[in-house]
Design a protein around this motif. Structure first.
Motif, PDB file in Angstrom:
ATOM      1  N   ASP A  72      41.389 -40.205  61.165  1.00 12.81           N
ATOM      2  CA  ASP A  72      41.211 -39.085  61.958  1.00 12.81           C
ATOM      3  C   ASP A  72      40.610 -37.947  61.029  1.00 12.81           C
ATOM      4  N   PRO A  73      39.622 -37.104  61.289  1.00  9.56           N
ATOM      5  CA  PRO A  73      39.106 -36.293  60.451  1.00  9.56           C
ATOM      6  C   PRO A  73      39.758 -34.856  60.320  1.00  9.56           C
ATOM      7  N   ARG A  74      40.547 -34.827  61.121  1.00  9.75           N
ATOM      8  CA  ARG A  74      41.639 -33.602  61.198  1.00  9.75           C
ATOM      9  C   ARG A  74      42.923 -33.866  60.193  1.00  9.75           C
ATOM     10  N   SER A  75      43.094 -32.940  59.221  1.00  8.75           N
ATOM     11  CA  SER A  75      44.316 -33.212  58.522  1.00  8.75           C
ATOM     12  C   SER A  75      45.298 -32.974  59.166  1.00  8.75           C
ATOM     13  N   SER A  76      45.508 -32.118  60.226  1.00  4.80           N
ATOM     14  CA  SER A  76      46.867 -31.790  60.844  1.00  4.80           C
ATOM     15  C   SER A  76      47.063 -33.284  61.600  1.00  4.80           C
ATOM     16  N   VAL A  77      46.240 -34.086  62.005  1.00  3.15           N
ATOM     17  CA  VAL A  77      46.652 -35.506  62.576  1.00  3.15           C
ATOM     18  C   VAL A  77      47.148 -36.518  61.560  1.00  3.15           C
ATOM     19  N   ARG A  78      46.434 -36.373  60.397  1.00  4.76           N
ATOM     20  CA  ARG A  78      46.925 -37.458  59.197  1.00  4.76           C
ATOM     21  C   ARG A  78      48.435 -36.931  58.864  1.00  4.76           C
ATOM     22  N   LEU A  79      48.514 -35.728  58.590  1.00  5.67           N
ATOM     23  CA  LEU A  79      49.954 -35.105  58.297  1.00  5.67           C
ATOM     24  C   LEU A  79      50.896 -35.622  58.977  1.00  5.67           C
ATOM     25  N   ARG A  80      50.749 -35.374  60.462  1.00  6.56           N
ATOM     26  CA  ARG A  80      51.793 -35.722  61.338  1.00  6.56           C
ATOM     27  C   ARG A  80      52.027 -37.217  61.351  1.00  6.56           C
ATOM     28  N   ALA A  81      50.867 -38.011  61.167  1.00  5.68           N
ATOM     29  CA  ALA A  81      51.139 -39.499  61.160  1.00  5.68           C
ATOM     30  C   ALA A  81      51.993 -39.872  59.897  1.00  5.68           C
ATOM     31  N   VAL A  82      51.551 -39.126  58.748  1.00  8.40           N
ATOM     32  CA  VAL A  82      52.358 -39.770  57.465  1.00  8.40           C
ATOM     33  C   VAL A  82      53.774 -39.437  57.489  1.00  8.40           C
ATOM     34  N   MET A  83      54.271 -38.048  58.130  1.00  7.13           N
ATOM     35  CA  MET A  83      55.519 -37.688  58.204  1.00  7.13           C
ATOM     36  C   MET A  83      55.939 -38.482  59.093  1.00  7.13           C
ATOM     37  N   ALA A  84      55.462 -38.816  60.282  1.00  9.22           N
ATOM     38  CA  ALA A  84      56.225 -39.977  61.207  1.00  9.22           C
ATOM     39  C   ALA A  84      56.411 -41.243  60.450  1.00  9.22           C
ATOM     40  N   HIS A  88      60.508 -42.658  59.675  1.00 11.22           N
ATOM     41  CA  HIS A  88      60.793 -44.075  60.047  1.00 11.22           C
ATOM     42  C   HIS A  88      60.237 -44.989  59.131  1.00 11.22           C
ATOM     43  N   PRO A  89      60.739 -45.275  57.790  1.00  6.72           N
ATOM     44  CA  PRO A  89      60.018 -46.033  56.832  1.00  6.72           C
ATOM     45  C   PRO A  89      60.015 -47.503  57.463  1.00  6.72           C
ATOM     46  N   ASP A  90      58.930 -48.020  57.109  1.00  8.77           N
ATOM     47  CA  ASP A  90      58.621 -49.465  57.641  1.00  8.77           C
ATOM     48  C   ASP A  90      57.787 -50.052  56.512  1.00  8.77           C
ATOM     49  N   PRO A  91      58.108 -51.040  55.812  1.00  8.20           N
ATOM     50  CA  PRO A  91      57.547 -51.963  54.724  1.00  8.20           C
ATOM     51  C   PRO A  91      56.040 -52.465  55.420  1.00  8.20           C
ATOM     52  N   ALA A  92      55.874 -52.519  56.533  1.00  4.73           N
ATOM     53  CA  ALA A  92      54.679 -52.910  57.017  1.00  4.73           C
ATOM     54  C   ALA A  92      53.562 -51.861  56.879  1.00  4.73           C
ATOM     55  N   ASP A  93      53.950 -50.531  56.644  1.00  2.00           N
ATOM     56  CA  ASP A  93      53.122 -49.611  56.487  1.00  2.00           C
ATOM     57  C   ASP A  93      52.547 -49.274  55.007  1.00  2.00           C
ATOM     58  N   LEU A  94      53.215 -50.004  53.994  1.00  5.25           N
ATOM     59  CA  LEU A  94      53.040 -49.895  52.595  1.00  5.25           C
ATOM     60  C   LEU A  94      51.614 -49.968  52.154  1.00  5.25           C
ATOM     61  N   ASP A  95      50.715 -50.959  52.461  1.00  3.51           N
ATOM     62  CA  ASP A  95      49.377 -51.153  52.144  1.00  3.51           C
ATOM     63  C   ASP A  95      48.523 -50.095  52.871  1.00  3.51           C
ATOM     64  N   VAL A  96      48.790 -49.489  54.024  1.00  6.09           N
ATOM     65  CA  VAL A  96      47.988 -48.540  54.610  1.00  6.09           C
ATOM     66  C   VAL A  96      48.214 -47.262  53.774  1.00  6.09           C
ATOM     67  N   LEU A  97      49.686 -46.780  53.757  1.00  3.88           N
ATOM     68  CA  LEU A  97      49.893 -45.780  52.917  1.00  3.88           C
ATOM     69  C   LEU A  97      49.146 -45.574  51.343  1.00  3.88           C
ATOM     70  N   VAL A  98      49.385 -46.557  50.732  1.00  6.37           N
ATOM     71  CA  VAL A  98      48.833 -46.797  49.492  1.00  6.37           C
ATOM     72  C   VAL A  98      47.180 -46.569  49.261  1.00  6.37           C
ATOM     73  N   GLU A  99      46.403 -47.210  50.202  1.00 10.74           N
ATOM     74  CA  GLU A  99      45.200 -47.071  50.310  1.00 10.74           C
ATOM     75  C   GLU A  99      44.739 -45.491  50.697  1.00 10.74           C
ATOM     76  N   GLN A 100      45.476 -45.049  51.528  1.00  5.65           N
ATOM     77  CA  GLN A 100      45.128 -43.525  51.933  1.00  5.65           C
ATOM     78  C   GLN A 100      45.357 -42.882  50.602  1.00  5.65           C
ATOM     79  N   CYS A 101      45.922 -42.951  49.866  1.00 10.51           N
ATOM     80  CA  CYS A 101      46.729 -42.195  48.413  1.00 10.51           C
ATOM     81  C   CYS A 101      45.151 -42.044  47.712  1.00 10.51           C
ATOM     82  N   ALA A 102      44.384 -43.004  47.828  1.00 11.57           N
ATOM     83  CA  ALA A 102      43.200 -42.988  46.938  1.00 11.57           C
ATOM     84  C   ALA A 102      41.963 -42.139  47.480  1.00 11.57           C
ATOM     85  N   VAL A 103      42.007 -42.157  48.786  1.00 10.58           N
ATOM     86  CA  VAL A 103      41.043 -41.149  49.262  1.00 10.58           C
ATOM     87  C   VAL A 103      41.502 -39.926  50.245  1.00 10.58           C
TER      88      VAL A 103
END
Length: 214
Positions: free
Chosen positions: A10-22, A26-41
């Motif tokens: 989503d182009p809105r940082s507020s939406v991205r922020l809420r998604a990462v907070m969620a 509720h940590p889920d190892p299945a999110d690991l790749d997605v979170l790391v990839e987002q760090c780069a961009v």
């Protein structure tokens, strides 16, 4: 495509922020790749900070294994964010992978490498790291100098005193001024904010002087 992947696009940082907070709540190892990839961009500082928080809530071993390859990626942000995450996890076993980035060509990566190295360096290599960091005394802008000062202070006075004394005796005016700033932080770690303000004022005044001469 997962809901997290969709939200992070989503182009809105507020939406991205809420998604990462969620994701971090509720940590889920299945999110690991997605979170790391987002760090780069991820362009927003606050979202990147939240990404780090979400990642360090996942199993540390899995995060370290996934993040280490990021240190070799051509994207500077991928390298700097990986270093930041590793510094938060604090696993000393990653030190050999961190050490090469002390010669990185990107100043943002370099600052992150200084901070991470100071946190993870083995005691036997502390003096050598102090010498490597001291090579950068007097260089860079306000943020870079303060980052280096903090990394040197983190190594402790026993490790940095010989290199600071040598730099002060042999260095140019900029180097000696930087050594004085490190000495001030060694005496009073809370002086970092004051040093940042003072250096900013000097740089503004210098810019005005140059403009007047031009």
């Amino acid at each position: 495509m997962s809901a997290l992947t969709t939200a992070l696009a989503d182009p809105r940082s507020s939406v991205r922020l809420r998604a990462v907070m969620a994701a971090g709540t509720h940590p889920d190892p299945a999110d690991l790749d997605v979170l790391v990839e987002q760090c780069a961009v991820e362009p927003d500082f606050f979202v990147r900070d939240m990404l780090t928080w979400a990642l360090i809530r996942l199993p540390a071993d899995a995060v370290v294994r996934r993040v280490l390859p990021e240190l070799d990626r051509p994207l500077p942000q991928a390298r700097s964010q990986a270093l930041h995450i590793l510094s938060k996890i604090g696993d000393p076993a990653v030190w050999p992978s961190v050490r090469p980035l002390l010669r990185d060509s990107d100043v943002g990566v370099l600052r992150a490498a200084w901070r991470t190295a100071a946190a993870l360096v083995p005691d036997a290599e502390r003096d050598a790291l102090a010498r490597t960091l001291a090579e950068h005394l007097g260089r860079g802008d306000q943020e870079t100098r303060l980052s280096l000062s903090r990394a040197l202070v983190a190594l402790g006075e026993d490790a940095v005193r010989p290199v600071l004394d040598d730099a002060s005796a042999r260095g140019a005016d900029d180097v000696r001024a930087h050594v004085a700033e490190v000495d001030r932080l060694l005496r009073d770690p809370d002086a970092a904010s004051a040093l940042a303000v003072e250096r900013a004022r000097r740089e503004v005044a210098l810019g005005r002087t140059r403009s007047a001469k031009g």
